[in-house]
Scaffold this active site. Structure first.
Site, PDB file in Angstrom:
ATOM      1  N   SER A 555       0.839  -1.197   0.000  1.00  0.00           N
ATOM      2  CA  SER A 555       0.000   0.000   0.000  1.00  0.00           C
ATOM      3  C   SER A 555       0.873   1.245   0.000  1.00  0.00           C
ATOM      4  O   SER A 555       2.018   1.227   0.487  1.00  0.00           O
ATOM      5  CB  SER A 555      -0.900   0.012   1.235  1.00  0.00           C
ATOM      6  OG  SER A 555      -1.553   1.252   1.389  1.00  0.00           O
ATOM      7  N   TYR A 568      -3.021  -0.709  10.325  1.00  0.00           N
ATOM      8  CA  TYR A 568      -2.989  -1.039   8.898  1.00  0.00           C
ATOM      9  C   TYR A 568      -1.659  -0.611   8.276  1.00  0.00           C
ATOM     10  O   TYR A 568      -0.995  -1.393   7.583  1.00  0.00           O
ATOM     11  CB  TYR A 568      -4.153  -0.349   8.193  1.00  0.00           C
ATOM     12  CG  TYR A 568      -4.192  -0.566   6.698  1.00  0.00           C
ATOM     13  CD1 TYR A 568      -4.702  -1.746   6.156  1.00  0.00           C
ATOM     14  CD2 TYR A 568      -3.722   0.415   5.819  1.00  0.00           C
ATOM     15  CE1 TYR A 568      -4.739  -1.939   4.786  1.00  0.00           C
ATOM     16  CE2 TYR A 568      -3.751   0.227   4.444  1.00  0.00           C
ATOM     17  CZ  TYR A 568      -4.265  -0.955   3.932  1.00  0.00           C
ATOM     18  OH  TYR A 568      -4.302  -1.145   2.578  1.00  0.00           O
TER      19      TYR A 568
END
Length: 678
Positions: A555, A568
């Site tokens: 990500s 996350y």
């Protein structure tokens, strides 16, 4: 509008081809003769519709038929230059075609056109080939069928065989068909129904004759230690050996595999005569063109350890390649096509089963099915007499036939990822599904792994049948389930080449709101899950010795510090560093490890649909339905990122164009300056 004769032919062909007792996949051909009006002269013209080259009876449609003028086809008899030049007649068939379109005429066209019958079937039933390959096949044919079926000694398919069978039909008015030595059967009739009935009568009569007259143990007594392992042990050993075997049989060219532990295979390998019979090879041209002239057989009992089996397989593979090269050298003549590779297509492991190989899954599966046909043929022939296939020189003449070489040359160019096998986690939806879809479109076989088995199977079904994609359940946090998913991939397709760590989830919370359970959940799924998948897959990649790719869907957050996102983002940073660590460790095995950093993939995303989108929208103060547009406007390119954009990056990373790239992270975020890699 389809001619009635052609319509009857298609229906008959589909019925015959639907039952494997009648013929093998893509084996045999059928024909019908009839009359149509010539659009040029307005006069009636006799035509023949015949299954074209490369088609399959069970799925035959009108486009798979070749349509020829019978007067012109029969006139070829007058210009036939003899058996030494009969291959020239295939090109001559082009001058007998009627109309546009249709399939290319096959080598068996002459058989159908020259036999004086309105309907002709040429089939490859196991029962018929068993008699055709028995040492005393001519005598057995007379005993089994009387004067209704005539023996035809082996002759390579071609124009002369058509003349031979036409003579058989003419000289034996009571005959309804023939047994073609070493090959199969041909039957005929005045109507489509009669031809079909005659074909089935020959097949059923042969089956009954074998059943009534076969010795009790056609393959000899059982061999101690060669019986089938219990299922769990059998599959575990198959999964352990599969990557090693795939690496061996891909010495010349990468192959896709198929595994079966069918009883017919296990029983054959448990018998005393299997080494002798396997060494004799197959006989029917359709069989050995798919299976090669003979298989590689592990000459160790089922109780042999995996380590012992691997060591012996390596020795046997070296010997097989030398033996195949010698076979080629003994038989090749000036003008023979170049050797196509010396690796086996069939590998037999006592107590475990059969591995079969091909350029794609369908070819590999069909090769295995053909070897099962061959086992059935050997059982029937040995039960009645002695199995006696056509000799080596004749096998070579067909395997390295110029016509077969031309057929191979007409095959479409392989897609970029042909022969590659991909395992994608979290692939039932969103980015994972888009990746699986793109990889499949580029020729890869794909294993869709997902927490939800039904969704995984449904997503796989959207991509095609089991020759294209399968769905498996995998909780990536569970070591046993991860290993089971990798084993499933190996047993389905022979191995694994491309792993995509995509499974993930996200919780949008600030530091003080994030619980230990939140932290553990995200790290278990993405950090631990990626580690488990990579570790299990790396063992396969190393055993195969074919290199490969591991790709992490990380990500933008792995390098960008955003608000309310600690668990996350920290997990994604973990994944990003796994890429670097594994690239450094697995490079010596030719395995490339790379990562992709997407951002703002809202549409189709399971993560965003599961609440993450609403929370991120709240953080940024925009309506959830406008979140994708919001993300787009904050990028340099002002473009929304879609799952397909990520899939495109995965495809590029595993093509030959980036064969020298490892340890790389590719941003797929439409340009987020704060996430530029430094």
């Amino acid at each position: 509008m389809t001619n009635p004769a052609a319509a009857e032919l298609i229906a008959r062909s589909n019925r015959l081809g639907a039952d494997p007792k009648n013929t093998n996949y893509a084996g045999g051909n059928t024909s019908a003769k009839g009359v149509e009006t010539d659009p040029v002269t307005g006069e009636p013209v006799e035509l023949m519709w015949v299954k074209g080259s490369g088609g399959d009876l069970g799925t035959l449609t009108e486009s798979g038929l070749a349509v020829l003028r019978l007067d012109r086809l029969r006139a070829l008899v007058d210009v036939y230059p003899g058996v030494d030049r009969e291959d020239e007649m295939v090109a001559a068939f082009d001058y007998t075609l009627h109309g546009k379109g249709g399939a290319a005429p096959s080598i068996d066209t002459a058989m159908h056109g020259l036999v004086d019958a309105a309907h002709v079937d040429h089939l490859h039933p196991d029962s018929g080939i068993a008699i055709a390959t028995a040492a005393d096949g001519a005598e057995l044919t007379a005993q089994a069928f009387g004067d209704k079926v005539v023996w035809v000694p082996w002759r390579r398919p071609g124009f002369q065989l058509g003349l031979d069978i036409a003579a058989i039909k003419r000289d034996n008015p009571a005959a309804i068909g023939a047994i073609l030595g070493g090959h199969g059967i041909t039957a005929w009739g005045d109507t489509s129904e009669q031809a079909e009935a005659n074909s089935l009568w020959i097949i059923d009569t042969a089956q009954k004759f074998i059943a009534d007259n076969s010795k009790a143990e056609p393959f000899g007594p059982a061999l101690d230690g060669y019986g089938a392992l219990v299922e769990a042990e059998r599959l575990a050993k198959a999964a352990a050996l599969a990557p090693v075997i795939r690496g061996l049989v891909s010495t010349d060219k990468a192959q896709v595999g198929h595994f079966t532990d069918a009883d017919v295979v296990l029983d054959f390998l448990a018998s005393a005569e299997h080494p002798r019979l396997a060494a004799l090879g197959t006989s029917c041209p359709d069989h050995f063109l798919r299976t090669k002239v003979k298989p590689l057989v592990l000459d160790l009992p089922a109780t042999a350890s995996i380590e012992e089996s691997i060591a012996r397989l390596d020795e046997l593979h070296t010997a097989y390649r030398a033996d195949y090269q010698a076979y080629y050298d003994r038989n090749a003549v000036e003008g023979s096509p170049a050797i196509r590779g010396a690796d086996p297509a069939i590998v037999l492991i006592p107590g475990v089963g059969m591995f079969s190989y091909g350029a794609n899954k369908q070819t590999a599966r069909v090769a295995g099915e053909f070897y099962i046909n061959a086992i059935n043929v050997m059982r029937g022939a040995e039960g009645l007499s002695t199995y006696s296939p056509i000799d080596e020189a004749e096998k070579f003449r067909i395997e390295y036939w110029a016509l077969e070489e031309a057929k191979l040359a007409r095959m479409p160019k392989p897609k970029p990822l042909a022969s590659r096998i991909a395992l994608v986690t979290g692939a039932a939806s969103g980015i994972g599904k888009a990746i699986a879809t793109r990889l499949t479109a580029e020729g890869a076989c794909v294993v869709i792994a997902d927490l939800d088995l039904e969704k995984a199977q449904a997503a796989a079904a959207e991509l095609g049948n089991a020759d294209v994609a399968i769905g498996v359940q995998a909780n990536v946090t569970d070591e046993a389930q991860v290993q089971a998913a990798v084993d499933a991939a190996v047993l389905a397709f022979g191995g694994v080449d491309l792993i995509v760590n995509n499974a993930g989830l996200s919780l949008s919370k600030s530091l003080l709101e994030t619980t230990v359970a939140d932290w553990d959940l995200q790290h278990n799924v993405m950090a631990k899950g990626s580690f488990l998948i990579s570790r299990a897959a790396a063992k396969v990649l190393i055993d195969q010795k074919l290199g490969g790719d591991i790709i992490y869907i990380s990500s933008k957050n792995s390098v960008f510090a955003g608000p309310n996102n600690i668990a996350y983002s920290a997990t994604k940073a973990d994944q990003a560093h796994q890429v670097r660590l594994l690239a450094a460790e697995l490079g010596e095995y030719g395995v490339k490890v790379n990562g992709i950093n997407p951002d703002g993939v809202v549409r189709g995303s399971g993560i965003f649909a599961g609440g993450w989108g609403a929370k991120r929208a709240a953080v940024y103060g925009v309506p959830e339905e406008e979140l994708g547009a919001y993300y787009a406007q904050r990028t340099l390119l002002k473009r929304e990122v879609l799952p397909e954009n990520v899939a495109n990056a995965v495809f590029v990373l595993c093509t030959s164009d980036l064969s020298h790239t490892t340890g790389l992270h590719i941003p797929v975020d439409a340009g987020v300056a704060a996430a530029f890699l430094r």
